[in-house]
Scaffold this motif. Sequence first.
Motif, PDB file in Angstrom:
ATOM      1  N   ARG A   2      41.584  40.044  50.218  1.00 56.32           N
ATOM      2  CA  ARG A   2      42.138  39.353  49.060  1.00 56.32           C
ATOM      3  C   ARG A   2      41.700  40.023  47.757  1.00 56.32           C
ATOM      4  O   ARG A   2      42.514  40.266  46.873  1.00 56.32           O
ATOM      5  N   ALA A   3      40.412  40.329  47.649  1.00 57.53           N
ATOM      6  CA  ALA A   3      39.897  40.965  46.432  1.00 57.53           C
ATOM      7  C   ALA A   3      40.516  42.348  46.238  1.00 57.53           C
ATOM      8  O   ALA A   3      40.846  42.740  45.124  1.00 57.53           O
ATOM      9  N   ARG A   4      40.690  43.073  47.343  1.00 60.55           N
ATOM     10  CA  ARG A   4      41.290  44.408  47.245  1.00 60.55           C
ATOM     11  C   ARG A   4      42.737  44.327  46.762  1.00 60.55           C
ATOM     12  O   ARG A   4      43.181  45.121  45.937  1.00 60.55           O
ATOM     13  N   ALA A   5      43.501  43.350  47.273  1.00 59.52           N
ATOM     14  CA  ALA A   5      44.891  43.172  46.850  1.00 59.52           C
ATOM     15  C   ALA A   5      44.966  42.821  45.369  1.00 59.52           C
ATOM     16  O   ALA A   5      45.803  43.348  44.632  1.00 59.52           O
ATOM     17  N   VAL A   6      44.063  41.949  44.909  1.00 59.80           N
ATOM     18  CA  VAL A   6      44.043  41.569  43.492  1.00 59.80           C
ATOM     19  C   VAL A   6      43.689  42.765  42.621  1.00 59.80           C
ATOM     20  O   VAL A   6      44.360  43.042  41.618  1.00 59.80           O
ATOM     21  N   LEU A   7      42.641  43.506  42.984  1.00 55.71           N
ATOM     22  CA  LEU A   7      42.232  44.660  42.175  1.00 55.71           C
ATOM     23  C   LEU A   7      43.292  45.752  42.151  1.00 55.71           C
ATOM     24  O   LEU A   7      43.532  46.368  41.109  1.00 55.71           O
ATOM     25  N   THR A   8      43.946  45.979  43.278  1.00 56.17           N
ATOM     26  CA  THR A   8      45.018  46.982  43.317  1.00 56.17           C
ATOM     27  C   THR A   8      46.160  46.584  42.384  1.00 56.17           C
ATOM     28  O   THR A   8      46.648  47.394  41.595  1.00 56.17           O
ATOM     29  N   SER A   9      46.562  45.324  42.466  1.00 54.76           N
ATOM     30  CA  SER A   9      47.661  44.862  41.609  1.00 54.76           C
ATOM     31  C   SER A   9      47.249  44.820  40.150  1.00 54.76           C
ATOM     32  O   SER A   9      48.052  45.150  39.265  1.00 54.76           O
ATOM     33  N   LEU A  10      46.007  44.405  39.871  1.00 50.52           N
ATOM     34  CA  LEU A  10      45.536  44.384  38.477  1.00 50.52           C
ATOM     35  C   LEU A  10      45.527  45.784  37.882  1.00 50.52           C
ATOM     36  O   LEU A  10      45.900  45.980  36.729  1.00 50.52           O
ATOM     37  N   THR A  11      45.091  46.748  38.665  1.00 53.48           N
ATOM     38  CA  THR A  11      45.049  48.129  38.178  1.00 53.48           C
ATOM     39  C   THR A  11      46.443  48.617  37.813  1.00 53.48           C
ATOM     40  O   THR A  11      46.651  49.215  36.754  1.00 53.48           O
ATOM     41  N   GLN A  12      47.412  48.335  38.680  1.00 56.09           N
ATOM     42  CA  GLN A  12      48.786  48.779  38.400  1.00 56.09           C
ATOM     43  C   GLN A  12      49.363  48.059  37.185  1.00 56.09           C
ATOM     44  O   GLN A  12      50.058  48.660  36.375  1.00 56.09           O
ATOM     45  N   ARG A  13      49.103  46.760  37.059  1.00 56.69           N
ATOM     46  CA  ARG A  13      49.680  45.986  35.963  1.00 56.69           C
ATOM     47  C   ARG A  13      48.989  46.237  34.633  1.00 56.69           C
ATOM     48  O   ARG A  13      49.548  45.965  33.576  1.00 56.69           O
ATOM     49  N   PRO A  96      53.768  40.496  47.583  1.00 57.92           N
ATOM     50  CA  PRO A  96      52.361  40.913  47.553  1.00 57.92           C
ATOM     51  C   PRO A  96      51.426  39.774  47.177  1.00 57.92           C
ATOM     52  O   PRO A  96      50.235  39.826  47.441  1.00 57.92           O
ATOM     53  N   GLY A  97      51.955  38.708  46.570  1.00 64.09           N
ATOM     54  CA  GLY A  97      51.123  37.573  46.195  1.00 64.09           C
ATOM     55  C   GLY A  97      50.571  36.819  47.385  1.00 64.09           C
ATOM     56  O   GLY A  97      49.587  36.095  47.254  1.00 64.09           O
ATOM     57  N   LEU A  98      51.175  36.982  48.552  1.00 60.47           N
ATOM     58  CA  LEU A  98      50.681  36.288  49.741  1.00 60.47           C
ATOM     59  C   LEU A  98      49.271  36.741  50.104  1.00 60.47           C
ATOM     60  O   LEU A  98      48.481  35.961  50.624  1.00 60.47           O
ATOM     61  N   ALA A  99      48.943  37.984  49.834  1.00 65.53           N
ATOM     62  CA  ALA A  99      47.615  38.505  50.175  1.00 65.53           C
ATOM     63  C   ALA A  99      46.570  38.181  49.114  1.00 65.53           C
ATOM     64  O   ALA A  99      45.382  38.393  49.345  1.00 65.53           O
ATOM     65  N   MET A 100      46.984  37.655  47.961  1.00 68.33           N
ATOM     66  CA  MET A 100      46.051  37.444  46.853  1.00 68.33           C
ATOM     67  C   MET A 100      45.567  36.021  46.702  1.00 68.33           C
ATOM     68  O   MET A 100      44.518  35.796  46.131  1.00 68.33           O
ATOM     69  N   GLY A 101      46.353  35.065  47.098  1.00 67.90           N
ATOM     70  CA  GLY A 101      46.029  33.686  46.795  1.00 67.90           C
ATOM     71  C   GLY A 101      46.568  33.323  45.420  1.00 67.90           C
ATOM     72  O   GLY A 101      46.944  34.192  44.625  1.00 67.90           O
ATOM     73  N   ALA A 102      46.580  32.040  45.115  1.00 66.22           N
ATOM     74  CA  ALA A 102      47.183  31.571  43.858  1.00 66.22           C
ATOM     75  C   ALA A 102      46.417  32.059  42.633  1.00 66.22           C
ATOM     76  O   ALA A 102      47.011  32.499  41.648  1.00 66.22           O
ATOM     77  N   ALA A 103      45.085  32.001  42.657  1.00 70.12           N
ATOM     78  CA  ALA A 103      44.290  32.415  41.490  1.00 70.12           C
ATOM     79  C   ALA A 103      44.447  33.910  41.229  1.00 70.12           C
ATOM     80  O   ALA A 103      44.590  34.343  40.082  1.00 70.12           O
ATOM     81  N   GLY A 104      44.429  34.706  42.281  1.00 68.30           N
ATOM     82  CA  GLY A 104      44.601  36.151  42.120  1.00 68.30           C
ATOM     83  C   GLY A 104      45.965  36.503  41.579  1.00 68.30           C
ATOM     84  O   GLY A 104      46.106  37.350  40.696  1.00 68.30           O
ATOM     85  N   GLU A 105      46.996  35.823  42.102  1.00 68.19           N
ATOM     86  CA  GLU A 105      48.353  36.097  41.624  1.00 68.19           C
ATOM     87  C   GLU A 105      48.507  35.687  40.163  1.00 68.19           C
ATOM     88  O   GLU A 105      49.131  36.391  39.370  1.00 68.19           O
ATOM     89  N   LEU A 106      47.908  34.559  39.779  1.00 68.70           N
ATOM     90  CA  LEU A 106      47.953  34.124  38.383  1.00 68.70           C
ATOM     91  C   LEU A 106      47.268  35.134  37.472  1.00 68.70           C
ATOM     92  O   LEU A 106      47.781  35.462  36.397  1.00 68.70           O
ATOM     93  N   ALA A 107      46.123  35.668  37.903  1.00 73.43           N
ATOM     94  CA  ALA A 107      45.421  36.681  37.101  1.00 73.43           C
ATOM     95  C   ALA A 107      46.266  37.937  36.945  1.00 73.43           C
ATOM     96  O   ALA A 107      46.368  38.502  35.845  1.00 73.43           O
TER      97      ALA A 107
END
Length: 182
Positions: A2-13, A96-107
Amino acid sequence: PRARAVLTSLTQRAVPGTAAVVGGLLCHQPPLRLWHWDPAGVAPVALACASPLWALSLALFLAPWDADEGPLAAALPESVRGGFEDVRSAACLFNPGLAMGAAGELAVIAVGDLADEMLRAVALAFGRAWAADRLMEAGLDGGEAAALAPWLALGAVVAALAAREAARGRRAFAQEAVEVRR
């Protein structure tokens, strides 16, 4: 995971935000200068713009698309029902939000939207200043140049965004054509 998916998406965004900060420093335009919060003025416009999209999403994802399950589905041709079902499955399976959870996707959404707005603000502020300078060099007085420059900058940014979306569409079409050939 979950943390890896959030960090990967945050980096791209966050890349547009980094470009906005660097561009703002180079052009002496603060990235958040144009950002104002006015809930009374913004909320009705946002609601009017978002309501048709929400309604379409609800119809697409909540409606039963089997002809046996509902009158709406029974009234539509089979090809339309199949198309809606394909869109619904693709959106659910490739989210991709399925791997992050709601808080990660919101961030990720918040960071991405802020980064995009910062980049737009820097581009518009720089474009307005540049256009005003060129208009004054062309002989317009300061007031006319100041009134016309924001519209020219906005038109240039909209044209650039439209060109970017057209290029993305061509790439997606080309990828689909390659996949179909295989």
